[in-house]
Structure formats: C-alpha cells, structure tokens
Design a protein around this motif. Structure first.
Motif, PDB file in Angstrom:
ATOM      1  N   UNK A 424       0.833  -1.204   0.000  1.00 18.51           N
ATOM      2  CA  UNK A 424       0.000   0.000   0.000  1.00 18.51           C
ATOM      3  C   UNK A 424       0.869   1.257   0.000  1.00 18.51           C
ATOM      4  N   UNK A 425       1.944   1.231   0.788  1.00 20.24           N
ATOM      5  CA  UNK A 425       2.832   2.392   0.847  1.00 20.24           C
ATOM      6  C   UNK A 425       3.421   2.699  -0.522  1.00 20.24           C
ATOM      7  N   UNK A 426       3.835   1.651  -1.242  1.00 19.28           N
ATOM      8  CA  UNK A 426       4.402   1.873  -2.569  1.00 19.28           C
ATOM      9  C   UNK A 426       3.337   2.403  -3.530  1.00 19.28           C
ATOM     10  N   UNK A 427       2.139   1.806  -3.488  1.00 21.52           N
ATOM     11  CA  UNK A 427       1.062   2.256  -4.371  1.00 21.52           C
ATOM     12  C   UNK A 427       0.699   3.718  -4.120  1.00 21.52           C
ATOM     13  N   UNK A 428       0.794   4.147  -2.876  1.00 15.97           N
ATOM     14  CA  UNK A 428       0.413   5.516  -2.520  1.00 15.97           C
ATOM     15  C   UNK A 428       1.570   6.501  -2.628  1.00 15.97           C
ATOM     16  N   UNK A 429       2.742   6.019  -3.031  1.00 17.18           N
ATOM     17  CA  UNK A 429       3.894   6.913  -3.192  1.00 17.18           C
ATOM     18  C   UNK A 429       4.504   7.357  -1.887  1.00 17.18           C
ATOM     19  N   UNK A 430       4.402   6.536  -0.853  1.00 18.32           N
ATOM     20  CA  UNK A 430       4.933   6.898   0.460  1.00 18.32           C
ATOM     21  C   UNK A 430       6.455   6.860   0.466  1.00 18.32           C
ATOM     22  N   UNK A 431       7.038   7.593   1.371  1.00 19.22           N
ATOM     23  CA  UNK A 431       8.486   7.633   1.551  1.00 19.22           C
ATOM     24  C   UNK A 431       8.868   6.866   2.810  1.00 19.22           C
ATOM     25  N   UNK A 432      10.169   6.657   2.971  1.00 23.05           N
ATOM     26  CA  UNK A 432      10.662   6.035   4.202  1.00 23.05           C
ATOM     27  C   UNK A 432      10.255   6.865   5.408  1.00 23.05           C
ATOM     28  N   UNK A 433      10.285   8.161   5.249  1.00 24.77           N
ATOM     29  CA  UNK A 433       9.895   9.040   6.358  1.00 24.77           C
ATOM     30  C   UNK A 433       8.419   8.861   6.702  1.00 24.77           C
ATOM     31  N   UNK A 434       7.571   8.728   5.675  1.00 21.72           N
ATOM     32  CA  UNK A 434       6.145   8.495   5.927  1.00 21.72           C
ATOM     33  C   UNK A 434       5.928   7.230   6.747  1.00 21.72           C
ATOM     34  N   UNK A 435       6.634   6.176   6.374  1.00 21.50           N
ATOM     35  CA  UNK A 435       6.466   4.906   7.078  1.00 21.50           C
ATOM     36  C   UNK A 435       7.006   5.009   8.501  1.00 21.50           C
ATOM     37  N   UNK A 436       8.172   5.619   8.640  1.00 21.15           N
ATOM     38  CA  UNK A 436       8.770   5.750   9.967  1.00 21.15           C
ATOM     39  C   UNK A 436       7.958   6.627  10.903  1.00 21.15           C
ATOM     40  N   UNK A 437       7.290   7.646  10.371  1.00 22.64           N
ATOM     41  CA  UNK A 437       6.491   8.549  11.197  1.00 22.64           C
ATOM     42  C   UNK A 437       5.089   8.010  11.488  1.00 22.64           C
ATOM     43  N   UNK A 438       4.722   6.908  10.833  1.00 23.86           N
ATOM     44  CA  UNK A 438       3.439   6.274  11.119  1.00 23.86           C
ATOM     45  C   UNK A 438       3.573   5.489  12.419  1.00 23.86           C
TER      46      UNK A 438
END
Length: 473
Positions: A424-438
């Motif tokens: 889902x993160x890849x499909x939504x264009x998320x970054x490493x920072x987005x994942x880490x801040x979740x």
C-alpha cells in the motif's frame, strides 16, 4: 447434436481469474457464460494448489511449534498423525469453498457449462462434454485457462515421481523424499513432508533457494532448513530411473552423487495452458516466452477477446489473476479500468515465511539503479523474540533522492500478512519518512517495517543507526 447458446460474455476457465471476471461482469449487468472443464470452480489454486497446500502447511506448523515449545519449558508427546483424517480435513475445506463459489455463481444467474471449450471462430466456442456439445456465441470472451506443472525432460512415468498435485494428495509419507526445485512450491511441500517424518533432500540448479528473492531475505530460512534438510544448490538432476526399490537419481554439479529415493517431487515451475482451446481460430500468436500478449486492459490482438492470469505471463499468482479478471470484466462493461499495479506481492509460506514486493536488490543492480536500503533484524524485536521468531529480517529499498519506497521484503513469522503495508505504501507513493512517522503498536512484528524505514532516515533508536547523516524532517 449441438445446441446454441448466446451470451454477451463467455469466460473460458473457472479459476481465480475466470470466476472473478465472470462474477464481476454479472454484477455489472452482463449476461455471462462460465466454462470450466473440471467438475468444480476454483481452478488449481483452490482445488489442488494454494488452499490445500496451506491447509497441510498449517498442520506442519502446529507440529513444528509443538516441538519448538520445549525451549519455553512446555513439552508435548510426539504427535500421532492420522493421514486419512488430515486428507479429509483438507477435502472439507476445499469442498466448503467450492460449494460457496457454486452458490455465488447461481445467485448471479451465470450460465455455467462443464466441458472442454474451444474456439471455432472469433465469436463462437464449442463446449464438449459427455452430455453433448453446446455452441456458445458471444460478443466478448475472456481466456483464463491457467497453467500446469512443468515437467523434466526424460523423466520416467512412475507413481513415485510426483508433481505438486500428486504431492498434495498425501497418499503416503516416503522415508526419503527428493524435491527438485527450491522454489516456493518445492519448499512448501518439503516442509509438509518433513513435519510428517520424511527425510528431505532439495536440489536447485541456481545458487540459492527461492531464486527470485534477494539472498539476504532467504538466508534466515536457509540457515534453519539446512539443519534438517540436505540442500544441494548449483546442482541438477542428470538422470532418473525407476527401480523396484525406489527412484535412482544421478545428481551433477556442485553435488555429484547417485542416490536412491522413495519418492521424487518435481517442482520446477509451471507452464501456461495456451494450447488445445482453439487459439489458432482466433488468430492469436504467443510471445517469445509462450504467453498470450495483452495490453493494460487485458485485451489480446483480437479486440473483443481478453486474457487473464497465468496465460498472460509472470507472476503466476492467483491474486494477480483475480485483479486482471476484474479489469477485463470492467473494460468489457464500458468502464475505464486498467491493470497497472506498481507491485504484486509474492509469498513463500515456509517457516519462517518470506514475502517481497516491488523492486528487489537484484533488479536494482541489474538496472543500475542506486537505492537506499534499510534493514532491521528481528533479533532486536521484542515481539519476535517473545514469540520464538527472532530469526528474520525486514527490509525496504527507497529512492535516494525522493525517499519514495521502491521495494520491500520480509523474512519471518507472518511475513505474508505483514508485507501488505509495504504494498500500500508503494502504491500511494509513500516515503521512508512516511512509514517511519506512522505510529505502529509496540510490541508487534509490524513495527519492524517501520524500524527498517527508520534505518533509511537515520532516526532508528532500537538499534544503532547506520553510519550516515540522518535525514532531517
């Protein structure tokens, strides 16, 4: 005598791609005829693949967990295995699911034909069965004929030489089992038969198990398996002879040997079913790899004929086929739908599981792409250690400039469930920072992916950060 039937959509094949396409098309208001030569819907996946194999793998995992619990101070008596009960349990699950598909098919008022379907011209299928022939005239058609196990040249015909379907039948547990092919199917079935008491030898011509996955992902599994399996990489089968006492196999390569096995499982991949359904009457040619070429709307070279699933190319996965089936049905119904996923996850349901999606390190190297890698060892995860699952790793690959996620892989307990956050993160264009801040719950296995992302950004605290400047927020 053949009788005629007219429909807006004819679907050839009742597996995950075919029945999904038929159901979606019916929901969108089309008249649908679903043709399946087997007695039950669900295709290989439901009847002799994904579902029965996962049922047996669950039994194997229970045996393994009971044995491993001794390390926690909890001991059980050796298991007593009733093969007939296990086979019946597997059959009940398959029957429950196939019966459910029958009900869904009937509820949608889909015309269902059982028999061998073949195109006789671009708008007609002839369905042959013992009950007679039916000529199906259609406006649109979807080819969803699936795939079959690949065979080894020169392999003798013998009941002790199995493909995946024969292995899943579970007729006996051999003392010595040779598995040819260390891919997902081979290793999953090896795990089942090892738990049931077989001695396992695995032969793989490439230099690692599960060749499509990155080596660091499969290494924890390899280190575990080699304690109980004999694994021969960079080795091929040079000869095989059926004898009264077993199957004599000659191995060549990194391992040279001539050995006797009680049974042999050939798990060297699958081949698309692109023949024997009248493809020539449509004028559709195959590509260089033997697949039916399609565009992003699943259309073949014949505009009103579509194809989905294993016949259109890798990966040969049920979930890919199902999504393609929906796209084809929606396009036929006039919707602006395309099949353009950024990632399709792959899962090996071994112990530990291995799952990956998107770009791999192998592919990045082949393409000359620079990536930022974050890798978190499960030995530093409180949840993994408390569950006796400290052997594992979570890894992500990101674009060095934008930080966007490009790929991810997990080796560990329930990796097949955990990988979908990354998809889902890849499909939504998320970054490493987005994942880490979740914010992830602690302690969980899921947070290991967030920790891998923090390894990329340099904000990790649960282990020492990598020796590079931390990215600012």
């Amino acid at each position: 005598m053949a009788h005629d039937l007219t429909t807006q959509l004819a679907v050839l094949g009742g597996g995950p791609g075919g029945y999904t396409a038929a159901f979606r098309a019916a929901d969108l208001g089309l008249s649908v005829c679903l043709i399946e030569q087997g007695g039950r819907l669900g295709g290989v996946c439901l009847n002799v693949g994904c579902i029965p194999s996962k049922t047996l793998l669950h039994a194997a995992s229970v045996i393994e967990e009971a044995r491993d619990a001794a390390a926690f101070g909890v001991s059980f008596a050796p298991p007593r295995i009733d093969l007939e009960t296990l086979r019946s349990h597997k059959a009940r699950i398959v029957t429950q699911l196939t019966t459910g598909l029958d009900s869904l098919c009937a509820a949608r008022k889909i015309t269902r034909l059982t028999g061998h379907g073949a195109f006789v011209d671009p708008h007609t299928l002839l369905v042959s069965s013992q009950e007679g022939d039916v000529r199906v005239r259609f406006d649109h058609a979807i080819i969803a004929t699936g795939s079959r196990p690949a065979t080894l040249p020169g392999c003798p015909e013998d009941a002790r030489i199995w493909d995946s379907t024969a292995a899943l039948a579970l007729t006996t547990v051999p003392k010595r089992l040779l598995v040819i092919g260390a891919g997902i199917i081979g290793l999953e079935m090896a795990q089942v038969y090892r738990a049931l008491g077989a001695e396992i030898t695995v032969v793989e011509p490439q230099n690692q198990i599960i060749p499509p996955a990155d080596r660091d992902l499969v290494q924890p599994l390899f280190l575990k398996l080699k304690k109980t399996y004999r694994i021969c990489t960079e080795t091929r089968v040079a000869g095989m002879t059926a004898t009264t006492n077993g199957i004599e196999v000659t191995l060549a390569g990194k391992t040279d040997a001539a050995e006797l096995f009680d049974a042999v499982l050939v798990a060297v991949g699958r081949r698309p079913n692109t023949e024997n359904f009248g493809r020539e009457a449509l004028g559709i040619d195959l590509d260089g790899r033997g697949f039916i070429p399609v565009d992003d709307r699943q259309r073949t070279a014949v505009p009103h004929v579509y194809a989905v699933g294993d016949v259109v190319g890798d990966p040969m996965l049920a979930h890919k086929a199902a999504h393609q089936g929906k796209v084809a049905a929606e396009v036929i119904a006039g919707h602006a739908s395309v099949f353009a996923p950024r990632a399709i996850p792959s899962v090996a349901y071994t112990s530990p599981e291995i799952a990956w999606m998107g770009l791999s390190e192998k592919e990045a190297a082949q393409q000359g792409l620079a990536v930022d890698k974050g890798k978190f060892p499960w030995g530093a995860s409180g949840r993994a250690l408390s569950a006796g699952a400290g052997t594992g790793v979570s890894k992500i690959l990101c674009d060095p400039d934008s930080g966007r996620l490009l790929g991810a892989g997990i080796c560990g307990q329930n990796a097949g469930e955990l990988i979908h956050e990354a998809v889902l993160a890849l499909e939504m264009g998320a970054t490493a920072e987005d994942i880490g801040l979740t914010v992830h719950a602690h302690p969980t296995l899921a947070e290991t992916l967030a920790f891998a992302a923090e390894m990329v950004t340099g904000s990790i605290t649960d282990v020492l950060p990598p020796k590079k400047p931390a990215r600012t927020r």
